[in-house]
Design a protein around this motif. Structure first.
Motif, PDB file in Angstrom:
ATOM      1  N   ARG A 162       0.871  -1.200  -0.004  1.00 51.62           N
ATOM      2  CA  ARG A 162       0.089  -0.013  -0.069  1.00 51.62           C
ATOM      3  C   ARG A 162       0.922   1.207  -0.016  1.00 51.62           C
ATOM      4  O   ARG A 162       0.575   2.163  -0.657  1.00 51.62           O
ATOM      5  N   ASP A 163       2.001   1.217   0.694  1.00 51.12           N
ATOM      6  CA  ASP A 163       2.988   2.474   0.740  1.00 51.12           C
ATOM      7  C   ASP A 163       3.535   2.718  -0.391  1.00 51.12           C
ATOM      8  O   ASP A 163       3.896   3.625  -0.963  1.00 51.12           O
ATOM      9  N   LEU A 164       3.872   1.479  -1.164  1.00 47.95           N
ATOM     10  CA  LEU A 164       4.759   1.824  -2.330  1.00 47.95           C
ATOM     11  C   LEU A 164       3.932   2.035  -3.615  1.00 47.95           C
ATOM     12  O   LEU A 164       4.392   2.902  -4.567  1.00 47.95           O
ATOM     13  N   ILE A 165       2.745   2.006  -3.530  1.00 50.72           N
ATOM     14  CA  ILE A 165       1.549   2.347  -4.642  1.00 50.72           C
ATOM     15  C   ILE A 165       1.396   3.847  -4.467  1.00 50.72           C
ATOM     16  O   ILE A 165       0.706   3.902  -3.401  1.00 50.72           O
ATOM     17  N   SER A 166       1.587   4.392  -5.375  1.00 54.57           N
ATOM     18  CA  SER A 166       1.133   6.102  -5.214  1.00 54.57           C
ATOM     19  C   SER A 166      -0.211   6.138  -5.207  1.00 54.57           C
ATOM     20  O   SER A 166      -0.960   5.450  -5.598  1.00 54.57           O
ATOM     21  N   ASP A 167      -0.555   7.403  -4.498  1.00 58.21           N
ATOM     22  CA  ASP A 167      -1.860   7.763  -4.372  1.00 58.21           C
ATOM     23  C   ASP A 167      -2.511   8.107  -5.532  1.00 58.21           C
ATOM     24  O   ASP A 167      -3.720   8.702  -5.726  1.00 58.21           O
ATOM     25  N   ASP A 168      -1.875   8.645  -6.863  1.00 57.69           N
ATOM     26  CA  ASP A 168      -2.247   8.908  -7.873  1.00 57.69           C
ATOM     27  C   ASP A 168      -2.866   8.081  -8.899  1.00 57.69           C
ATOM     28  O   ASP A 168      -3.284   8.360 -10.022  1.00 57.69           O
ATOM     29  N   LEU A 169      -2.886   6.716  -8.640  1.00 58.70           N
ATOM     30  CA  LEU A 169      -3.513   5.807  -9.430  1.00 58.70           C
ATOM     31  C   LEU A 169      -5.055   5.803  -9.163  1.00 58.70           C
ATOM     32  O   LEU A 169      -5.505   5.981  -8.058  1.00 58.70           O
ATOM     33  N   ALA A 170      -5.669   5.796 -10.298  1.00 57.26           N
ATOM     34  CA  ALA A 170      -7.111   6.215 -10.395  1.00 57.26           C
ATOM     35  C   ALA A 170      -7.792   4.832 -10.699  1.00 57.26           C
ATOM     36  O   ALA A 170      -7.411   4.260 -11.776  1.00 57.26           O
ATOM     37  N   PRO A 171      -8.808   4.566 -10.501  1.00 55.18           N
ATOM     38  CA  PRO A 171      -9.635   5.176  -9.327  1.00 55.18           C
ATOM     39  C   PRO A 171      -9.102   4.627  -8.015  1.00 55.18           C
ATOM     40  O   PRO A 171      -8.447   3.536  -7.974  1.00 55.18           O
ATOM     41  N   PRO A 172      -8.967   5.366  -6.958  1.00 52.08           N
ATOM     42  CA  PRO A 172      -8.790   4.990  -5.724  1.00 52.08           C
ATOM     43  C   PRO A 172      -8.974   3.697  -5.303  1.00 52.08           C
ATOM     44  O   PRO A 172     -10.167   3.541  -5.426  1.00 52.08           O
ATOM     45  N   GLY A 173      -8.022   2.999  -4.642  1.00 49.89           N
ATOM     46  CA  GLY A 173      -8.243   1.722  -4.174  1.00 49.89           C
ATOM     47  C   GLY A 173      -8.538   0.462  -5.118  1.00 49.89           C
ATOM     48  O   GLY A 173      -8.490  -0.593  -4.926  1.00 49.89           O
ATOM     49  N   HIS A 174      -8.743   1.029  -6.413  1.00 49.69           N
ATOM     50  CA  HIS A 174      -8.746  -0.070  -7.350  1.00 49.69           C
ATOM     51  C   HIS A 174      -7.818  -1.081  -7.239  1.00 49.69           C
ATOM     52  O   HIS A 174      -8.249  -2.114  -7.121  1.00 49.69           O
ATOM     53  N   VAL A 175      -6.700  -0.821  -7.524  1.00 46.40           N
ATOM     54  CA  VAL A 175      -5.472  -1.643  -7.483  1.00 46.40           C
ATOM     55  C   VAL A 175      -5.451  -2.304  -6.074  1.00 46.40           C
ATOM     56  O   VAL A 175      -5.279  -3.573  -6.049  1.00 46.40           O
ATOM     57  N   LEU A 176      -5.697  -1.592  -5.128  1.00 42.06           N
ATOM     58  CA  LEU A 176      -5.517  -2.181  -3.769  1.00 42.06           C
ATOM     59  C   LEU A 176      -6.719  -3.206  -3.598  1.00 42.06           C
ATOM     60  O   LEU A 176      -6.323  -4.191  -2.932  1.00 42.06           O
ATOM     61  N   ASP A 177      -7.770  -3.074  -3.855  1.00 45.69           N
ATOM     62  CA  ASP A 177      -8.798  -3.900  -3.984  1.00 45.69           C
ATOM     63  C   ASP A 177      -8.355  -5.348  -4.442  1.00 45.69           C
ATOM     64  O   ASP A 177      -8.691  -6.384  -3.930  1.00 45.69           O
ATOM     65  N   VAL A 178      -7.776  -5.325  -5.579  1.00 47.13           N
ATOM     66  CA  VAL A 178      -7.392  -6.869  -6.193  1.00 47.13           C
ATOM     67  C   VAL A 178      -6.132  -7.278  -5.261  1.00 47.13           C
ATOM     68  O   VAL A 178      -6.112  -8.271  -5.122  1.00 47.13           O
ATOM     69  N   LEU A 179      -5.248  -6.448  -4.700  1.00 47.82           N
ATOM     70  CA  LEU A 179      -4.053  -7.048  -4.175  1.00 47.82           C
ATOM     71  C   LEU A 179      -4.288  -7.181  -2.761  1.00 47.82           C
ATOM     72  O   LEU A 179      -3.582  -8.188  -2.102  1.00 47.82           O
ATOM     73  N   THR A 180      -5.480  -6.762  -2.343  1.00 47.89           N
ATOM     74  CA  THR A 180      -5.533  -6.927  -0.593  1.00 47.89           C
ATOM     75  C   THR A 180      -6.798  -7.617  -0.547  1.00 47.89           C
ATOM     76  O   THR A 180      -7.440  -7.465   0.548  1.00 47.89           O
ATOM     77  N   ALA A 181      -7.214  -8.311  -1.489  1.00 47.84           N
ATOM     78  CA  ALA A 181      -8.449  -9.244  -1.081  1.00 47.84           C
ATOM     79  C   ALA A 181      -8.214 -10.062   0.014  1.00 47.84           C
ATOM     80  O   ALA A 181      -7.042 -10.552   0.159  1.00 47.84           O
ATOM     81  N   PRO A 182      -9.209 -10.392   0.729  1.00 48.01           N
ATOM     82  CA  PRO A 182      -9.060 -11.232   1.988  1.00 48.01           C
ATOM     83  C   PRO A 182      -8.771 -12.673   1.557  1.00 48.01           C
ATOM     84  O   PRO A 182      -8.969 -13.218   0.469  1.00 48.01           O
TER      85      PRO A 182
END
Length: 188
Positions: A162-182
């Motif tokens: 989460r820290d390494l992926i910049s905040d300017d990726l749109a839409p917010p949370g999209h990438v993290l939703d995939v990578l941080t799936a339960p």
């Protein structure tokens, strides 16, 4: 003259007089010239191996056509099986690519770069858990570490990613939703 020599001489005569007609026959029926050459080669291989079954010289041409016809039918069936297998493999490949979380996000390169910056064990724990759907105890078995280590590493790897992926990726949370799936629940 020995039996082996007689067999060789007869085969040579049959080959010399029937090669061109058989090649023409196969070329008219095969999809590719290479296939026709294979059919003729296989036909004469059968003739060599089954020389004792070949009829008298007057009928040998018809026998060779019959052999070539069966070989052509086998080539045709093999080609159809190969095409069906290829189509099944292409379908499975498309399904596998569509199921790959990395191919579903436009920021794939950013994710790959962030993953590359994680330590090897953290990266492996994260990808085995999220992308391969393994439970922490299964990841522990693959990596030969304690399951508690996997759970700790997984938590840290997600936070670090989460820290390494910049905040300017749109839409917010999209990438993290995939990578941080339960993580899948462990069956106990």
């Amino acid at each position: 003259m020995s039996s082996g020599t007689e067999h060789e001489e007869r085969f040579r005569r049959i080959y010399a007089s029937n090669f061109q007609p058989l090649l023409a026959y196969a070329l008219r029926r095969a999809a590719q010239p290479e296939d026709a050459a294979d059919v003729v080669a296989e036909t004469f291989l059968v003739a060599w191996r089954r020389g004792h079954e070949m009829p008298a010289d007057a009928e040998v041409k018809l026998w060779l056509y019959g052999v070539a016809r069966r070989i052509l039918a086998n080539h045709h069936r093999t080609g159809l099986r190969r095409e069906r297998l290829g189509e099944r493999l292409r379908h499975r490949m498309r399904a596998a690519v569509a199921a790959d979380p990395g191919s579903e996000v436009p920021e794939r390169l950013a994710i790959q770069a962030a993953l590359a910056r994680l330590g090897e064990l953290d990266r492996e724990v994260l990808t085995l858990t999220v992308w391969e759907g393994l439970e922490p105890r299964e990841v522990a078995m693959v990596l030969r570490v304690d399951p508690a280590v996997v759970r700790t590493r997984l938590s840290r790897a997600r936070a670090r990613l989460r820290d390494l992926i910049s905040d300017d990726l749109a839409p917010p949370g999209h990438v993290l939703d995939v990578l941080t799936a339960p993580a899948p629940k462990e069956g106990r």
